[in-house]
Design an enzyme around this catalytic site. Sequence first.
Site, PDB file in Angstrom:
ATOM      1  CG  ASN B  69      -0.376   0.596   2.428  1.00 35.97           C
ATOM      2  OD1 ASN B  69      -0.336   1.824   2.591  1.00 35.97           O
ATOM      3  ND2 ASN B  69       0.127  -0.255   3.309  1.00 35.97           N
ATOM      4  CG  LEU B  73       0.280   8.555   7.253  1.00 32.86           C
ATOM      5  CD1 LEU B  73       1.217   9.392   8.135  1.00 32.86           C
ATOM      6  CD2 LEU B  73      -0.501   7.583   8.136  1.00 32.86           C
ATOM      7  CB  CYS B 129       3.891   6.171   7.931  1.00 31.85           C
ATOM      8  SG  CYS B 129       3.000   6.069   6.356  1.00 31.85           S
ATOM      9  CE  LYS B 164       2.059  -0.162  13.054  1.00 25.96           C
ATOM     10  NZ  LYS B 164       0.702  -0.098  12.498  1.00 25.96           N
ATOM     11  N   GLY B 243       1.209  -9.729   9.343  1.00 26.55           N
ATOM     12  CA  GLY B 243       0.865 -10.974   8.669  1.00 26.55           C
ATOM     13  C   GLY B 243       0.020 -11.959   9.447  1.00 26.55           C
TER      14      GLY B 243
HETATM   15  C1  LIG Z   1      -3.949  -0.113   3.680  1.00 24.59           C
HETATM   16  C2  LIG Z   1      -3.064   0.013   4.882  1.00 24.59           C
HETATM   17  C3  LIG Z   1      -3.020   1.223   5.594  1.00 24.59           C
HETATM   18  C4  LIG Z   1      -2.213   1.360   6.716  1.00 24.59           C
HETATM   19  N1  LIG Z   1      -2.207   2.547   7.408  1.00 24.59           N
HETATM   20  C5  LIG Z   1      -1.468   2.659   8.550  1.00 24.59           C
HETATM   21  C6  LIG Z   1      -1.510   3.849   9.339  1.00 24.59           C
HETATM   22  O1  LIG Z   1      -2.222   4.808   9.026  1.00 24.59           O
HETATM   23  N2  LIG Z   1      -0.743   3.912  10.472  1.00 24.59           N
HETATM   24  C7  LIG Z   1       0.040   2.849  10.874  1.00 24.59           C
HETATM   25  O2  LIG Z   1       0.694   2.936  11.914  1.00 24.59           O
HETATM   26  N3  LIG Z   1       0.089   1.708  10.151  1.00 24.59           N
HETATM   27  C8  LIG Z   1      -0.645   1.592   9.009  1.00 24.59           C
HETATM   28  N4  LIG Z   1      -0.605   0.416   8.278  1.00 24.59           N
HETATM   29  C9  LIG Z   1       0.242  -0.703   8.751  1.00 24.59           C
HETATM   30  C10 LIG Z   1      -0.568  -1.723   9.538  1.00 24.59           C
HETATM   31  O3  LIG Z   1      -1.156  -1.157  10.684  1.00 24.59           O
HETATM   32  C11 LIG Z   1       0.330  -2.897   9.951  1.00 24.59           C
HETATM   33  O4  LIG Z   1       1.399  -2.412  10.729  1.00 24.59           O
HETATM   34  C12 LIG Z   1       0.918  -3.657   8.769  1.00 24.59           C
HETATM   35  O5  LIG Z   1       0.002  -3.728   7.715  1.00 24.59           O
HETATM   36  C13 LIG Z   1       1.357  -5.075   9.134  1.00 24.59           C
HETATM   37  O6  LIG Z   1       0.286  -5.850   9.632  1.00 24.59           O
HETATM   38  P1  LIG Z   1      -0.621  -6.841   8.712  1.00 24.59           P
HETATM   39  O7  LIG Z   1       0.328  -7.699   7.925  1.00 24.59           O
HETATM   40  O8  LIG Z   1      -1.475  -7.598   9.671  1.00 24.59           O
HETATM   41  O9  LIG Z   1      -1.411  -5.955   7.815  1.00 24.59           O
HETATM   42  C14 LIG Z   1      -1.416   0.266   7.143  1.00 24.59           C
HETATM   43  C15 LIG Z   1      -1.463  -0.945   6.438  1.00 24.59           C
HETATM   44  C16 LIG Z   1      -2.269  -1.089   5.318  1.00 24.59           C
HETATM   45  C17 LIG Z   1      -2.283  -2.402   4.588  1.00 24.59           C
END
Ligand SMILES: Cc1cc2nc3c(=O)[nH]c(=O)nc-3n(C[C@H](O)[C@H](O)[C@H](O)COP(=O)(O)O)c2cc1C
Lengths: 234, 302
Positions: B69, B73, B129, B164, B243
């Site tokens: 992605n 933000l 981010c 984070k 993941g």
């Molecule tokens: C579409 C999308 C938008 C995200 N937006 C943010 C965000 O605004 N702030 C943040 O700290 N992480 C953001 N993330 C990261 C996720 O919170 C997470 O750390 C990351 O996707 C790994 O976890 P997952 O594999 O379960 O998705 C975003 C991830 C995705 C896929």
Amino acid sequence: MPVILQNSHVSPEVCLMTIKNTSGRAGQFYMLRPTKVLDPLLGRPISIHDCVDGNCSFLYRIAGKGTKLMSEMRAGDTIEAYGPYGNGFEPVDSDIRLIGGGIGIAPLYFLARTHKAMYPNRVIEAYLGFVEKPFMLQYFRAVADFVYVRVGGYITADVPFEENVINYACGPNPMMKAAKEEAEKKNSKLFLSLEAHMACGVGACLGCTCPTVSGNKRVCKDGPVFLASEVSFE
Amino acid sequence: MSRLTTNLLGIQLKNPVIAASGTFGFGKEYEGYFDPSVLGGISGKGLTLHGSKGNSGIRVCETPAGMMNSIGLENPGVAHFVKHECHVMRSTGAAVICNLGGHSIEDYVKATQMINDADIDILELNISCPNVKEGGMAFGMCGKTAAEVVKKVKAVTKFPLMVKLSPNASDISEVARAVEDAGADAISLINTLLGMRIDVRSKKPIFNNVYAGVSGPAVMPIALRMVHSVCKAVKIPVVGLGGISSYTDALEFIMAGATAIQVGTATFANPFAMPQIIEGLEKYCVQNKLENISEIRGIINK
Ligand SMILES: Cc1cc2nc3c(=O)[nH]c(=O)nc-3n(C[C@H](O)[C@H](O)[C@H](O)COP(=O)(O)O)c2cc1C
Ligand SMILES: Cc1cc2nc3c(=O)[nH]c(=O)nc-3n(C[C@H](O)[C@H](O)[C@H](O)COP(=O)(O)OP(=O)(O)OC[C@H]3O[C@@H](n4cnc5c(N)ncnc54)[C@H](O)[C@@H]3O)c2cc1C
Ligand code: FES
């Protein structure tokens, strides 16, 4: 999990799948996932092409990995189907014109059929453009009062945009951009069904936003149908 | 007390399962699938002081068993959040985590002060981010810059502070120790991994920013390794993510030492992923005669 009632080719590249116990309005879509494993991961946004007795059908072009897998599924298989999503087309008591490019004709057929049922005295014209061999024309001929077909080039060049007809376009982005420009020149009302890469389909990820005159809108939730005059193409 | 009840920074979570920032809107978007009150917590979309329209062009694309992605933000801004979205989040019944990004230390501090007026439970400071041009991840790349922003934010926030971290730092444990020393109350990790795709037909990168963040099941073992090493490096609670798509994935993070876990991308593929993970964890506790899930926390390190 939803069961596939039938799945067959209507052309070498295009298939029609009917899924049991699905519902929705014209212009809405489903996120379809052909597998239960994690690859491919995301659902594929596919418009409702028709809905009869609580079973929706989907007309899709084999574009890549996900739609290829869909095309290999058989009646009786189960598929993950999340939806219906999106706003859909607003029914209007007016003469309408459908402008479809390629697989973009998919949602327009359901619109034509519901419009004819609601407003039997209104005229429906369909302008359909294809790169190569046309498909599904017999469907449109059965519900529209006039069907115009073009192979190659821009279908929008042939559409007589007028003030008293409402236009609905769905197709590749350059076609929709051209339709918007033509409609604006002629002061003709036009709705567009937009496409965007999607992850969630419910408005949570902001992966599908498009710029409009009133800020970013989510194609999956605020759309996919927008008034052309509101959309700003990049 | 239920088997899954988890204390995170003094906040009682119903269970250790939290919706990850940016993947669950402000808490209401998946209501058609399940009642968000079943969740332990919800981390809202990442905010910035003045809000943002985000990036142009394609913003999401799929990768094998994962996705990328480049949202950049997009958010309504802190003032709008304090007035509107924080109440929406509170009404879900899950613990409310406010995720905050920024472009400069001044932005982070100003936004933190404004968030003091909001009804939230935990502030999650996003210094990771990868999709914004200035700031964002830059703060999380080394211990020194990370510590600086954490110290300043900690000095003004009235909420427990979770930081984070980015997996793109060269030594994530070093960053973790630095933010712990700077006053962080907890750490969450991982944010997305920096990746890239090219559209071979147009011969151009898929994303306007060229690089974008990778998430989803494909990154799980990498995330787990990082969570494990950070858990060993710090004493403050660690929230693991990256993941996770099943209750066994969640168990692996907890066994590696995580106090709670977050689920992001998996919800896109399967809207029921989180309620299914909660159910799976509950059954696991019953079958293994655990009175509380915390009994297996960090078990591999014991
Ligand atoms: C579409 C999308 C938008 C995200 N937006 C943010 C965000 O605004 N702030 C943040 O700290 N992480 C953001 N993330 C990261 C996720 O919170 C997470 O750390 C990351 O996707 C790994 O976890 P997952 O594999 O379960 O998705 C975003 C991830 C995705 C896929
Ligand atoms: C609201 C909406 C309705 C749609 N309705 C139809 C329809 O009725 N029939 C039809 O054939 N197609 C439709 N599409 C396009 C269809 O979603 C894509 O062709 C399909 O996702 C391609 O998936 P793939 O795995 O075969 O291709 P791949 O290229 O392997 O897909 C990789 C990733 O990119 C995404 N993607 C690729 N092309 C597109 C695209 N054009 N639009 C959105 N995402 C894309 C996929 O969803 C997937 O996440 C619609 C798109 C949208 C947004
Ligand atoms: S696809 Fe997630 S917001 Fe539209």
